[in-house]
Enzyme design. Structure first.
Site, PDB file in Angstrom:
ATOM      1  N   LYS A   1      51.841  26.517  12.660  1.00  0.00           N
ATOM      2  CA  LYS A   1      51.395  27.691  13.414  1.00  0.00           C
ATOM      3  C   LYS A   1      50.842  27.271  14.773  1.00  0.00           C
ATOM      4  O   LYS A   1      50.076  26.304  14.870  1.00  0.00           O
ATOM      5  CB  LYS A   1      50.321  28.425  12.598  1.00  0.00           C
ATOM      6  CG  LYS A   1      49.817  29.718  13.224  1.00  0.00           C
ATOM      7  CD  LYS A   1      48.840  30.395  12.286  1.00  0.00           C
ATOM      8  CE  LYS A   1      48.309  31.710  12.849  1.00  0.00           C
ATOM      9  NZ  LYS A   1      47.403  32.400  11.913  1.00  0.00           N
TER      10      LYS A   1
ATOM     11  N   SER B   1      48.589  36.943  10.999  1.00  0.00           N
ATOM     12  CA  SER B   1      49.011  36.388  12.263  1.00  0.00           C
ATOM     13  C   SER B   1      49.924  35.170  12.131  1.00  0.00           C
ATOM     14  O   SER B   1      50.484  34.700  13.121  1.00  0.00           O
ATOM     15  CB  SER B   1      47.765  35.973  13.068  1.00  0.00           C
ATOM     16  OG  SER B   1      47.014  34.993  12.361  1.00  0.00           O
TER      17      SER B   1
ATOM     18  N   SER C   1      45.761  36.612   7.202  1.00  0.00           N
ATOM     19  CA  SER C   1      46.864  36.042   7.976  1.00  0.00           C
ATOM     20  C   SER C   1      47.731  35.042   7.229  1.00  0.00           C
ATOM     21  O   SER C   1      48.764  34.632   7.745  1.00  0.00           O
ATOM     22  CB  SER C   1      46.308  35.364   9.237  1.00  0.00           C
ATOM     23  OG  SER C   1      45.721  36.307  10.090  1.00  0.00           O
TER      24      SER C   1
END
Length: 440
Positions: free
Chosen positions: A79, A149, A173
């Site tokens: 990420k 996210s 997330s």
């Protein structure tokens, strides 16, 4: 016909590489071909340099067998809020376009030492803190969100573009994209894995999250990250004769028909396999847990994004500006109440869920909603993030549009390995009998 390497789990690929049946370079080429075929639709990557990937794969192939680590050659999607010294870390923010830290995050250092192939950086919402989706789509239906996210990591693993993805969770997330993309998602007990070297939203909430397509792979990562319970888990855990509970939580009024049906079927399947399944609820004095989580989240955001506000206010989103300017008018008294009430709740909830092998809770309100402008609701996740409990999303169910829906299992704090042992057996049942089958 042999399974294409890109479709295999990390554990399966490791076995092939260790036996000499597959080189890291061949494996990397297989993944890159998959990405080339699918990237125009899924758009999971914020940064990917195929030439660098192949160069690193060739280097790993030259490592002597007796010097290879436990993740030798396994591809990891990272990420883009986690620092990587040889790739940009841009947080999906115009304020950090082209930003390149010169150090690795602690998690990346550990994975590199274990021999992992750090493949590339995956998309995220801005600073992993907003609900505005990036350009990434759900691999099972490109008209729908992959969640956020940790959008790109969840989509990449769900689309067989990487076997393992790193995410983060401050609200929902990690677990939400796990459910939306039909994969395993694990949020360990808070502070079990170092967060050094990633963008901090909330020190008291942020947790590194892990994506895989099998519990075997989560166990591999747990070993590498030295996740240990005080008592060794039962590696031969059996569902038959065990006690589970269903907890709909105080957020249940927000549930949709897909998750409601999945929860019911999950309980039925466990009972059919010989488990006892109770239904439990939170004590009434903890019904404000979602509000307390929101208070902590938004209060910590005032501090986390103040530097970016001061340096680049014109380049960050309105949602972040509103947090810094405290548009919600959260008082310090409210902040203290939230901190203290959550802290008081943690041992109470540990005792509540500790009476069972695990407790089943919703991962999401329903299947992934249409559109990619929003990453969907994290309503069912914030509770457990605030409480610091370990959570694993188990895939296997589906909604009215045959999109995946997962069910979460939770356990007391620092029962991570126990939860994985239980999740392995529950996952076998849910995947085989839950009813959802991926199309790709």
């Amino acid at each position: 016909m042999a399974t294409e390497p890109y479709r295999q789990t990390a554990s399966e690929v490791l076995a092939r590489i260790n036996s000499g049946d597959l080189t890291v370079e061949q494996y990397a080429q297989s993944l890159l071909a998959r990405i080339k075929a699918r990237d125009a639709v899924v758009k999971a990557w914020a940064y990917l340099d195929p030439a660098r990937v192949i160069e690193e794969a060739k280097r790993l192939d030259q490592v002597p067998i007796d010097e290879r680590g436990p993740l030798h050659g396994v591809a990891i999607a990272v990420k883009d809020v986690i620092y990587t010294k040889d790739m940009p870390t841009q947080f999906n923010s115009p304020a950090y376009e082209g930003h390149g830290p010169t150090v690795d995050a602690a998690s990346i250092m550990i994975l590199r030492q274990a021999g992992a192939l750090i493949f590339g950086k995956t998309t995220t919402t801005e600073f992993a803190a907003t609900t505005q989706g990036p350009i990434t789509t759900n691999p099972h239906d490109s008209s729908r969100t992959p969640g956020g996210s940790s959008s790109g990591s969840g989509a990449a693993v769900g689309d067989f573009q990487a076997p393992i993805g790193l995410g983060t969770q401050t609200g929902g997330s990690t677990i939400r994209p796990g459910s939306f993309n039909g994969i395993y998602a694990f949020k360990p007990t808070w502070n079990s894995i170092s967060r050094e070297g990633q963008k901090i939203y909330s020190l008291i909430l942020d947790t590194l999250g892990l994506y895989t397509r099998s519990v075997d792979d989560l166990e591999l990562l747990a070993d590498v990250f030295k996740l240990e319970d005080d008592m060794a888990p039962d590696r031969d855990f059996k569902v038959m004769g065990s006690k589970f509970a269903v907890c709909k939580t105080m957020v249940w009024p927000q549930v949709g028909p897909g998750t409601a049906a999945a929860m019911e079927k999950a309980a039925e399947l466990l009972r059919a396999h010989g488990a006892e399944v109770d239904e439990i609820g939170f004590p009434e004095d903890l019904n404000d847990l979602p509000r307390w989580h929101s208070t902590v989240l938004n209060s910590d955001g005032r501090v986390a994004f103040l530097p970016d506000y001061c340096a680049s206010k014109g380049k960050i989103s309105k949602q972040l500006i509103d947090q810094v300017e405290n548009r919600g008018r959260i008082s310090r008294a409210a902040q203290l109440e939230a901190f203290d009430k959550i802290a008081t709740a943690r041992p109470v909830v540990d005792e509540m869920v500790g009476k069972y092998a695990a407790v089943l809770v919703p991962s999401v309100p329903d299947e992934a909603p249409e559109g990619i402008d929003s990453t969907g609701s994290a309503a069912f996740n914030g509770i457990w993030t605030a409480l610091h409990n370990p959570v694993i999303n188990i895939p296997g169910f589906h909604g009215g549009n045959n999109m995946p829906i997962g069910i979460s299992l939770v356990a007391p704090r620092y029962y991570d390995r126990h939860l994985l042992a239980v999740g392995r057996r529950v996952g076998e049942i849910f995947e085989q009998e839950g009813g959802w089958k991926p199309k790709n």
